[in-house]
Design a protein around this motif. Structure first.
Motif, PDB file in Angstrom:
ATOM      1  N   HIS A  43       0.791  -1.339   0.088  1.00  0.00           N
ATOM      2  CA  HIS A  43       0.046  -0.071  -0.031  1.00  0.00           C
ATOM      3  C   HIS A  43       0.895   1.368   0.017  1.00  0.00           C
ATOM      4  CE1 HIS A  43      -3.660   2.162   0.694  1.00  0.00           C
ATOM      5  NE2 HIS A  43      -3.131   2.987   1.607  1.00  0.00           N
ATOM      6  N   TYR A  44       1.996   1.258   1.010  1.00  0.00           N
ATOM      7  CA  TYR A  44       2.730   2.320   0.973  1.00  0.00           C
ATOM      8  C   TYR A  44       3.546   2.596  -0.495  1.00  0.00           C
ATOM      9  CZ  TYR A  44       7.131   4.980   1.928  1.00  0.00           C
ATOM     10  OH  TYR A  44       8.170   5.746   1.918  1.00  0.00           O
ATOM     11  N   TYR A  45       4.024   1.665  -1.124  1.00  0.00           N
ATOM     12  CA  TYR A  45       4.731   1.818  -2.369  1.00  0.00           C
ATOM     13  C   TYR A  45       3.700   2.189  -3.714  1.00  0.00           C
ATOM     14  CZ  TYR A  45       8.881   0.056  -0.697  1.00  0.00           C
ATOM     15  OH  TYR A  45      10.097  -0.197   0.211  1.00  0.00           O
ATOM     16  N   ALA A  46       2.444   1.630  -3.611  1.00  0.00           N
ATOM     17  CA  ALA A  46       1.395   2.105  -4.293  1.00  0.00           C
ATOM     18  C   ALA A  46       1.162   3.667  -4.234  1.00  0.00           C
ATOM     19  CB  ALA A  46       0.304   1.196  -4.035  1.00  0.00           C
ATOM     20  N   ASN A  47       1.120   4.113  -3.043  1.00  0.00           N
ATOM     21  CA  ASN A  47       0.814   5.443  -2.836  1.00  0.00           C
ATOM     22  C   ASN A  47       2.062   6.257  -3.679  1.00  0.00           C
ATOM     23  OD1 ASN A  47      -1.696   5.408  -1.654  1.00  0.00           O
ATOM     24  ND2 ASN A  47      -0.695   5.042   0.468  1.00  0.00           N
ATOM     25  N   LEU A  48       3.151   5.893  -3.216  1.00  0.00           N
ATOM     26  CA  LEU A  48       4.370   6.416  -3.835  1.00  0.00           C
ATOM     27  C   LEU A  48       4.295   6.728  -5.189  1.00  0.00           C
ATOM     28  CD1 LEU A  48       7.462   5.429  -1.787  1.00  0.00           C
ATOM     29  CD2 LEU A  48       6.280   7.411  -1.629  1.00  0.00           C
ATOM     30  N   GLU A  49       3.777   5.609  -5.911  1.00  0.00           N
ATOM     31  CA  GLU A  49       3.962   5.286  -7.328  1.00  0.00           C
ATOM     32  C   GLU A  49       2.632   6.205  -7.673  1.00  0.00           C
ATOM     33  OE1 GLU A  49       5.401   3.757 -10.853  1.00  0.00           O
ATOM     34  OE2 GLU A  49       6.108   3.807  -8.752  1.00  0.00           O
ATOM     35  N   GLN A  50       1.603   6.337  -7.084  1.00  0.00           N
ATOM     36  CA  GLN A  50       0.389   7.096  -7.547  1.00  0.00           C
ATOM     37  C   GLN A  50       0.795   8.621  -7.441  1.00  0.00           C
ATOM     38  OE1 GLN A  50      -3.032   6.451  -5.090  1.00  0.00           O
ATOM     39  NE2 GLN A  50      -4.278   7.861  -5.996  1.00  0.00           N
ATOM     40  N   ASP A  67      -3.053  -1.426  -9.777  1.00  0.00           N
ATOM     41  CA  ASP A  67      -2.441  -1.199 -10.976  1.00  0.00           C
ATOM     42  C   ASP A  67      -1.113  -0.346 -10.628  1.00  0.00           C
ATOM     43  OD1 ASP A  67      -4.698  -2.323 -12.219  1.00  0.00           O
ATOM     44  OD2 ASP A  67      -5.731  -0.455 -12.404  1.00  0.00           O
ATOM     45  N   TYR A  68      -1.130   0.516  -9.765  1.00  0.00           N
ATOM     46  CA  TYR A  68      -0.182   1.294  -9.312  1.00  0.00           C
ATOM     47  C   TYR A  68       0.956   0.521  -8.889  1.00  0.00           C
ATOM     48  CZ  TYR A  68      -2.700   5.495  -9.914  1.00  0.00           C
ATOM     49  OH  TYR A  68      -3.515   6.742 -10.377  1.00  0.00           O
ATOM     50  N   TYR A  69       0.886  -0.362  -8.015  1.00  0.00           N
ATOM     51  CA  TYR A  69       1.918  -1.431  -7.552  1.00  0.00           C
ATOM     52  C   TYR A  69       2.644  -2.440  -8.418  1.00  0.00           C
ATOM     53  CZ  TYR A  69       4.201  -4.884  -4.705  1.00  0.00           C
ATOM     54  OH  TYR A  69       5.033  -5.648  -3.977  1.00  0.00           O
ATOM     55  N   TYR A  70       1.713  -2.896  -9.395  1.00  0.00           N
ATOM     56  CA  TYR A  70       2.186  -3.846 -10.462  1.00  0.00           C
ATOM     57  C   TYR A  70       3.025  -2.826 -11.324  1.00  0.00           C
ATOM     58  CZ  TYR A  70       0.110  -7.925  -8.203  1.00  0.00           C
ATOM     59  OH  TYR A  70      -0.394  -8.867  -7.390  1.00  0.00           O
ATOM     60  N   HIS A  71       2.534  -1.784 -11.845  1.00  0.00           N
ATOM     61  CA  HIS A  71       3.294  -0.847 -12.800  1.00  0.00           C
ATOM     62  C   HIS A  71       4.726  -0.574 -12.099  1.00  0.00           C
ATOM     63  CE1 HIS A  71       4.617   3.099 -14.310  1.00  0.00           C
ATOM     64  NE2 HIS A  71       4.059   2.460 -15.560  1.00  0.00           N
ATOM     65  N   ARG A  72       4.793  -0.517 -10.768  1.00  0.00           N
ATOM     66  CA  ARG A  72       6.034  -0.221 -10.168  1.00  0.00           C
ATOM     67  C   ARG A  72       6.903  -1.208 -10.361  1.00  0.00           C
ATOM     68  NH1 ARG A  72       8.459  -1.293  -5.482  1.00  0.00           N
ATOM     69  NH2 ARG A  72       9.930   0.376  -4.409  1.00  0.00           N
ATOM     70  N   LEU A  73       6.303  -2.502  -9.869  1.00  0.00           N
ATOM     71  CA  LEU A  73       7.087  -3.834 -10.281  1.00  0.00           C
ATOM     72  C   LEU A  73       7.719  -3.815 -11.597  1.00  0.00           C
ATOM     73  CD1 LEU A  73       5.255  -6.554  -8.141  1.00  0.00           C
ATOM     74  CD2 LEU A  73       7.222  -5.072  -7.372  1.00  0.00           C
ATOM     75  N   ASN A  74       6.981  -3.620 -12.692  1.00  0.00           N
ATOM     76  CA  ASN A  74       7.127  -3.943 -13.947  1.00  0.00           C
ATOM     77  C   ASN A  74       8.405  -2.993 -14.343  1.00  0.00           C
ATOM     78  OD1 ASN A  74       5.265  -5.990 -14.461  1.00  0.00           O
ATOM     79  ND2 ASN A  74       3.789  -4.662 -15.041  1.00  0.00           N
ATOM     80  N   ARG A  75       8.227  -1.763 -13.850  1.00  0.00           N
ATOM     81  CA  ARG A  75       9.272  -0.556 -14.064  1.00  0.00           C
ATOM     82  C   ARG A  75      10.498  -0.962 -13.556  1.00  0.00           C
ATOM     83  NH1 ARG A  75      10.343   3.786 -11.251  1.00  0.00           N
ATOM     84  NH2 ARG A  75       8.531   3.450  -9.929  1.00  0.00           N
ATOM     85  N   ILE A  76      10.567  -1.512 -12.375  1.00  0.00           N
ATOM     86  CA  ILE A  76      11.870  -2.003 -11.592  1.00  0.00           C
ATOM     87  C   ILE A  76      12.554  -2.919 -12.498  1.00  0.00           C
ATOM     88  CG2 ILE A  76      12.666  -2.834  -9.558  1.00  0.00           C
ATOM     89  CD1 ILE A  76      10.812  -1.368  -7.831  1.00  0.00           C
ATOM     90  N   ARG A  77      11.658  -3.883 -12.767  1.00  0.00           N
ATOM     91  CA  ARG A  77      12.160  -5.086 -13.688  1.00  0.00           C
ATOM     92  C   ARG A  77      12.660  -4.647 -14.938  1.00  0.00           C
ATOM     93  NH1 ARG A  77       7.006  -7.801 -12.157  1.00  0.00           N
ATOM     94  NH2 ARG A  77       7.426  -8.956 -10.348  1.00  0.00           N
ATOM     95  N   SER A  78      12.360  -3.745 -15.674  1.00  0.00           N
ATOM     96  CA  SER A  78      12.815  -3.094 -17.000  1.00  0.00           C
ATOM     97  C   SER A  78      13.763  -2.580 -16.857  1.00  0.00           C
ATOM     98  CB  SER A  78      11.711  -2.538 -17.626  1.00  0.00           C
ATOM     99  OG  SER A  78      11.227  -1.251 -16.830  1.00  0.00           O
TER     100      SER A  78
END
Length: 650
Positions: A43-50, A67-78
């Motif tokens: 929830h914290y990382y999703a808020n940061l991403e939002q 959506d925000y949380y998984y977008h962050r995970l995909n961005r970190i992997r890429s």
């Protein structure tokens, strides 16, 4: 009697079966706790991403926390790292992939050369700079590449040079923190008279041996670059990020890049890409109305001799008329910035906009480009100085054109590195008196300095000027120090301080306007009243050495005695520097207040204030900051010099 084979203390299978549910419940509790903590993290990382995405792309109502949380995970992997900057939105990701092209050999080679150039320009960075060099370079490249484009240096590029310094207020706070509790004594009771005498002796012995160290610590704290280095890193990032949106409402479009940064010194390169003259003229007119203290060509009161209505008028020659005209122009326009500001103000008020805009464009293209560009950058210096003052720092700022930047930058780096070498050599000295003295220039000891200070009942501390630059106790008698500073036969200020420490040249010290042989004596001769020493003046001049920001210039100073008795001495100094930039617009006032505290000690309070007789120029805050930092260094050096010569007797 119980005949069961199992003892009471043995743990049987039956007990294990009964407790098995409890063991399972404990493991489930741990698992639930881990899931709860993991949910909080997501929830914290999703808020940061939002917040980051909304700051970059605006509100996204169709996206959820998942959506925000998984977008962050995909961005970190890429990206391969937790890079916080978001280059593209999720909706633009597919479009970006379609626009990708295959890298040719030419693009690969060009990218390698460009990266090598940036690494060479950035130079090596130490961990104290606050961020890893590779990550910082990647972050700056992303900002400049995606938002502002590649910075092209041309003859019209201007460079903002900033050096951050420690404020004397920070030094005073540090000294108060260290001295807190040092000068407190536990007085003995009536039944312990010897204890009070022993404690007083110990107190005087400790104070005599620590006052020199305290003043030396003040000099070290003022010369330290640890805090200014951190402030310079943050300030350079803020200017790089905020200057463009700050100037945009004024009709100015700029392009910036951090050109160089080392320690407390950094350089910001600025290109002015376009000017919308109507908002710029409107902003200048608003400043003229809201800030009437700034000299924009308005008429000023003439305080020169002979300007009063009752003065006798003389017949003026052509030379006098030209001289009067030049003086009046200098009063109306203290610098080139005021000329540009008044020209824009005049065009906005007197000429129609359909004629004013083409006229300004033509003048800007022919001869006003450098003047207008420098005026625009000087207009934001107040905000820069205000930011630095909130951090408790002082700074020096200089705007240079492309042709002058290389020599100025070399001079600034040479001055900073010479100061670093001097500080390192001083830190290596174990004894504060290791530097040799010229001789016993403070004169012999005065017997009356050993007595307790006798303060009159109606005595009140003298008023200080606007800014207190230095305040400390000195391990020297009041009467002895007064002789060293004021008497006509004393060479302490000229030889020990001005020439040896401050490195002044061409020192010319005059005589007191009255009682030149009696001022400064421990006891005045019979028939001489110390009240006659008040308002006596002494004029002197010296050549200040050049620095990176100011060339070598001659200063004209005047001492005036404001208070003189065996309890207190107040000397007020007026300094004129007509050869420095904007030197005709201000007068520097400094005041030295010395109070007798008895037992071969005294207290010195040094203060400074800036006066603008013809109105404040646009760079008034810059002048005040330079005056405070320069006088602080001078005050601390004077205290150190007095301590070094305190134990030298003839």
């Amino acid at each position: 009697e119980d005949t069961s084979p199992a003892s009471v203390d043995e743990y049987t299978d039956h007990d294990k079966k009964n407790h098995e549910d409890l063991f399972v419940w404990e493991r489930e509790y741990d698992a639930l706790r881990e899931l709860e903590l993991s949910s909080r993290d997501r929830h914290y990382y999703a808020n940061l991403e939002q917040r980051a995405m909304e700051r970059r792309f605006g509100h996204q109502p169709h996206l959820t926390h998942h959506d925000y949380y998984y977008h962050r995970l995909n961005r970190i992997r890429s990206a391969g790292s937790e890079k916080f900057d978001i280059d593209t939105s999720p909706d633009a990701k597919a479009k970006e992939e379609e626009e990708k092209e295959k890298f040719s050999l030419k693009k690969v080679i060009w990218g390698r050369l460009d990266n090598a150039y940036k690494l060479v320009k950035e130079g090596p960075t130490s961990p104290i700079d606050g961020m890893d060099n590779k990550r910082q370079t990647r972050k700056d490249d992303g900002d400049s590449g995606s938002n502002k484009g590649d910075m092209k240096h041309d003859p019209n590029t201007l460079y903002i040079n900033v050096v951050v310094k420690n404020s004397v207020q920070m030094v005073n706070n540090e000294l108060q923190r260290i001295a807190r509790g040092w000068w407190q004594t536990d007085k003995g009771g009536e039944d312990q008279p010897d204890k009070e005498e022993i404690l007083d002796f110990q107190f005087e012995w400790i104070r005599a041996h620590t006052q020199k160290r305290v003043i030396q610590l003040a000099g070290m704290a003022l010369a330290s670059d640890f805090t200014p280095r951190k402030v310079a890193v943050q300030l350079s990032k803020d200017l790089y990020r905020l200057m463009e949106p700050q100037l945009k409402p004024r009709g100015v479009t700029i392009q910036t890049v951090i050109e160089y940064r080392e320690g407390q010194y950094f350089v910001l390169a600025v290109n002015i890409l376009g000017i919308d003259w109507i908002p710029l003229m409107k902003w200048v007119a608003e400043q003229h109305v809201t800030n009437p203290n700034v000299a924009l060509g308005q008429s000023r009161k003439d305080n020169s001799p002979g300007s009063s209505p009752g003065a006798k008028k003389k017949k003026k020659t052509m030379h006098d008329m030209v001289k009067t005209f030049l003086v009046e122009m200098r009063r109306r326009f203290p610098s080139r910035n005021e000329v540009v500001a008044y020209f824009l103000f005049f065009v906005y008020r007197r000429i129609h906009v359909f004629v004013a805009v083409p006229l300004l464009r033509i003048c800007y293209f022919i001869f006003l480009r450098y003047g207008v560009n420098k005026f625009i950058l000087n207009a934001v210096t107040d905000d820069i100085f205000r930011y630095v003052e909130k951090k408790g720092m002082e700074m020096q700022l200089g705007i240079k054109r492309n042709n002058d930047q290389a020599s100025f930058m070399l001079a600034a780096l040479r001055e900073i590195r010479s100061g670093d070498r001097k500080r390192i050599s001083e830190d290596g000295e174990e004894d504060e008196d290791a530097r040799p003295i010229i001789g016993p220039l403070m004169g012999p000891a005065v017997k009356d300095d050993n007595n307790e200070a006798r303060t009159p009942p109606d005595f009140s501390p003298p008023d200080v000027l606007e800014f207190i630059g230095f305040e400390t106790d000195l391990p020297v008698g009041f009467l002895r120090l007064r002789w060293a500073l004021l008497h006509t036969t004393s060479s302490f200020l000229k030889d020990a301080f001005y020439a040896d420490i401050m490195k002044y040249g061409n020192i010319d010290i005059g005589q007191w306007s009255a009682n030149e042989n009696e001022i400064g004596l421990p006891k005045p001769p019979d028939g001489i009243d110390e009240g006659s020493f008040l308002n006596a003046t002494l004029e002197y001049s010296y050549l200040m050495p050049k620095s990176a920001f100011v060339k070598a210039n001659t200063c004209y100073a005047t001492f005036e005695i404001i208070h003189y008795d065996n309890c207190c001495l107040v000397i007020k100094e007026k300094t004129l520097t007509p050869e420095v930039p904007y030197g005709n617009t201000f007068v520097a006032w400094t005041q030295y207040s010395i109070v007798n505290t008895g037992k071969n000690t005294c207290r010195m309070v040094c203060s400074v204030e800036a006066e603008f007789p013809n109105g404040q120029p646009m760079v008034a805050r810059q002048i005040k900051s330079g005056m405070r930092s320069g006088c602080a260094e001078k005050f601390v050096s004077l205290g150190e010099t007095i301590c070094r010569y305190a134990d030298a007797f003839p």
